[in-house]
Design a protein around this motif. Sequence first.
Motif, mmCIF file in Angstrom:
data_model
loop_
_atom_site.group_PDB
_atom_site.id
_atom_site.type_symbol
_atom_site.label_atom_id
_atom_site.label_comp_id
_atom_site.label_asym_id
_atom_site.label_seq_id
_atom_site.Cartn_x
_atom_site.Cartn_y
_atom_site.Cartn_z
ATOM 1 N N ALA A 130 13.569 13.404 15.578
ATOM 2 C CA ALA A 130 14.665 14.361 15.720
ATOM 3 C C ALA A 130 14.720 15.401 14.593
ATOM 4 C CB ALA A 130 15.993 13.622 15.845
ATOM 5 N N PRO A 131 14.459 15.037 13.313
ATOM 6 C CA PRO A 131 14.557 16.052 12.243
ATOM 7 C C PRO A 131 13.406 17.055 12.245
ATOM 8 C CG PRO A 131 14.792 13.802 11.386
ATOM 9 C CD PRO A 131 14.239 13.697 12.760
ATOM 10 N N ARG A 132 12.345 16.810 13.003
ATOM 11 C CA ARG A 132 11.177 17.688 12.982
ATOM 12 C C ARG A 132 11.437 18.983 13.750
ATOM 13 N NH1 ARG A 132 9.209 15.019 8.822
ATOM 14 N NH2 ARG A 132 8.501 12.898 9.306
ATOM 15 N N SER A 133 10.620 19.981 13.475
ATOM 16 C CA SER A 133 10.704 21.230 14.225
ATOM 17 C C SER A 133 10.269 20.985 15.669
ATOM 18 C CB SER A 133 9.804 22.291 13.583
ATOM 19 O OG SER A 133 8.431 21.916 13.736
ATOM 20 N N ARG A 134 10.625 21.901 16.563
ATOM 21 C CA ARG A 134 10.232 21.730 17.961
ATOM 22 C C ARG A 134 8.708 21.717 18.112
ATOM 23 N NH1 ARG A 134 12.910 21.639 22.733
ATOM 24 N NH2 ARG A 134 14.237 20.394 21.349
ATOM 25 N N ALA A 135 8.024 22.516 17.294
ATOM 26 C CA ALA A 135 6.560 22.535 17.375
ATOM 27 C C ALA A 135 5.981 21.168 17.015
ATOM 28 C CB ALA A 135 5.993 23.614 16.457
ATOM 29 N N ARG A 136 6.525 20.535 15.967
ATOM 30 C CA ARG A 136 6.025 19.212 15.584
ATOM 31 C C ARG A 136 6.439 18.157 16.589
ATOM 32 N NH1 ARG A 136 6.303 18.102 9.125
ATOM 33 N NH2 ARG A 136 5.649 16.053 9.891
ATOM 34 N N GLN A 137 7.631 18.285 17.178
ATOM 35 C CA GLN A 137 8.038 17.352 18.222
ATOM 36 C C GLN A 137 7.085 17.424 19.408
ATOM 37 O OE1 GLN A 137 12.042 18.637 18.951
ATOM 38 N NE2 GLN A 137 12.939 17.384 17.328
ATOM 39 N N ALA A 138 6.765 18.655 19.837
ATOM 40 C CA ALA A 138 5.849 18.822 20.965
ATOM 41 C C ALA A 138 4.464 18.287 20.628
ATOM 42 C CB ALA A 138 5.767 20.303 21.347
ATOM 43 N N ASN A 139 4.014 18.542 19.412
ATOM 44 C CA ASN A 139 2.711 18.042 18.970
ATOM 45 C C ASN A 139 2.681 16.518 18.975
ATOM 46 O OD1 ASN A 139 0.032 18.387 17.718
ATOM 47 N ND2 ASN A 139 1.008 17.606 15.866
ATOM 48 N N PRO A 153 -0.189 17.307 29.367
ATOM 49 C CA PRO A 153 0.503 18.261 30.239
ATOM 50 C C PRO A 153 0.306 19.698 29.773
ATOM 51 C CG PRO A 153 2.053 17.274 28.716
ATOM 52 C CD PRO A 153 0.732 16.603 28.471
ATOM 53 N N SER A 154 0.643 20.630 30.642
ATOM 54 C CA SER A 154 0.621 22.038 30.282
ATOM 55 C C SER A 154 1.741 22.324 29.280
ATOM 56 C CB SER A 154 0.820 22.910 31.524
ATOM 57 O OG SER A 154 2.124 22.706 32.058
ATOM 58 N N GLN A 155 1.713 23.517 28.696
ATOM 59 C CA GLN A 155 2.739 23.879 27.724
ATOM 60 C C GLN A 155 4.124 23.878 28.360
ATOM 61 O OE1 GLN A 155 2.087 27.690 25.883
ATOM 62 N NE2 GLN A 155 3.656 27.392 24.331
ATOM 63 N N ALA A 156 4.205 24.371 29.600
ATOM 64 C CA ALA A 156 5.502 24.412 30.286
ATOM 65 C C ALA A 156 6.008 23.000 30.579
ATOM 66 C CB ALA A 156 5.379 25.208 31.580
ATOM 67 N N ARG A 157 5.113 22.112 31.023
ATOM 68 C CA ARG A 157 5.521 20.737 31.327
ATOM 69 C C ARG A 157 5.916 20.000 30.047
ATOM 70 N NH1 ARG A 157 7.470 18.916 34.947
ATOM 71 N NH2 ARG A 157 6.388 16.921 35.112
ATOM 72 N N LEU A 158 5.189 20.268 28.967
ATOM 73 C CA LEU A 158 5.517 19.630 27.699
ATOM 74 C C LEU A 158 6.859 20.122 27.179
ATOM 75 C CD1 LEU A 158 4.490 17.654 25.539
ATOM 76 C CD2 LEU A 158 3.417 19.596 24.396
ATOM 77 N N LEU A 161 9.527 18.215 28.909
ATOM 78 C CA LEU A 161 9.688 16.861 28.357
ATOM 79 C C LEU A 161 10.455 16.912 27.040
ATOM 80 C CD1 LEU A 161 9.162 13.845 28.248
ATOM 81 C CD2 LEU A 161 6.887 14.322 27.310
ATOM 82 N N CYS A 162 10.146 17.890 26.186
ATOM 83 C CA CYS A 162 10.867 18.024 24.914
ATOM 84 C C CYS A 162 12.354 18.252 25.166
ATOM 85 C CB CYS A 162 10.288 19.178 24.098
ATOM 86 S SG CYS A 162 8.708 18.834 23.315
ATOM 87 N N ALA A 163 12.664 19.085 26.150
ATOM 88 C CA ALA A 163 14.065 19.363 26.445
ATOM 89 C C ALA A 163 14.786 18.110 26.912
ATOM 90 C CB ALA A 163 14.158 20.460 27.512
#
Length: 347
Positions: A130-139, A153-158, A161-163
């Motif tokens: 949770a404290p990480r940036s969205r880029a690190r969460q997605a990674n 998954p594709s960037q849109a699908r990922l 999932l992050c959302a």
Amino acid sequence: DDQAETLLIGLARGSGLDGLSGIQAAGERDGIRVLRPLLAVSRTHLAAYCTRWGLRAVHDPMNDDLTLLRSALRAKVMPVLSEVAPGFVAQAARSAGLIADAANLALEVAQSDLANAVQAGGELHLTALAPRSRARQANALRHWLRLCGAPVPSQARLAALCAQAFDSRSAHALWRHAGWSVVRYRNWLQALSPLVFVRPDQPAPDPWTAAWSGEPAVDVPGWALSVQILPASLAQPDAWFIERTALEEGPIMVRAAGARTRVRPTPKASSREVRKRWQERGVPPWLRAWLPEVRVGERTLGVVALGGAASAQGMAAAGATADACMAVSVRLLNAQDPRARWVLPYN
């Protein structure tokens, strides 16, 4: 040449770091070490070498099929790029190397972020990310899916999932991808393969009934469970107790538990409704129907992973040390079962 072509293919397909990093000179495929010592040598130099020494090169006819992206780029695009930018091939190979370094760095960051977030069963604790940036969460999520064996998954699908994982206010969510199901409940994510028997898209089985003939274990394939029946002296800590004569009269039944059925977490604990025990133990809603009630005749012994029936007698009162009393417990048939966090695997 291959590195430049691979980079162009990646750009044409909108690939991420892995797709843009080119072909690696060393790697593994299905557990086999693969080395490509000629990767840095151009096609022109290889052809000249073969001509000089009279070597016959193997020609892949697919290279002439211009309906294939790589063949089309090689025949139509690469000559033009080499003409307008003579150093393109070498510079593209250099860029692919830098992108490969970036991909390795992203992997190291993901491994660091996941080190304290992934539990023994593969579940992901979202609070750690949770404290990480969205880029690190997605990674981190991308690499976690790979660890689970799911396709990337594709960037849109990922992003979707992050959302659902980090932005949704709902207590639970379901994300589907290529037959896989990723389930969030509270602060946990669980990835379920399409090959797993117990999944959110599969309803709980019908009730199962059978007579007991004295065997130490009775498999219940429809529920992917085994009911173990042993003398009370060999009882496991989570066992329920019942008279042998009652078992022989039977039948034994396994069925979905009612939400208002009352159970005791331990013999001396106060009784709870099953729905409260689900919440106390953090059982995801989709999985609750898969933790069944076990009955013998008209008597409820207990609910798997939640406790014994509130009306059942304690070990001493039931005469658990007597030969006439048997211990009943439930085990999973597969250690990879999503219920393994709450139920012991078969042993």
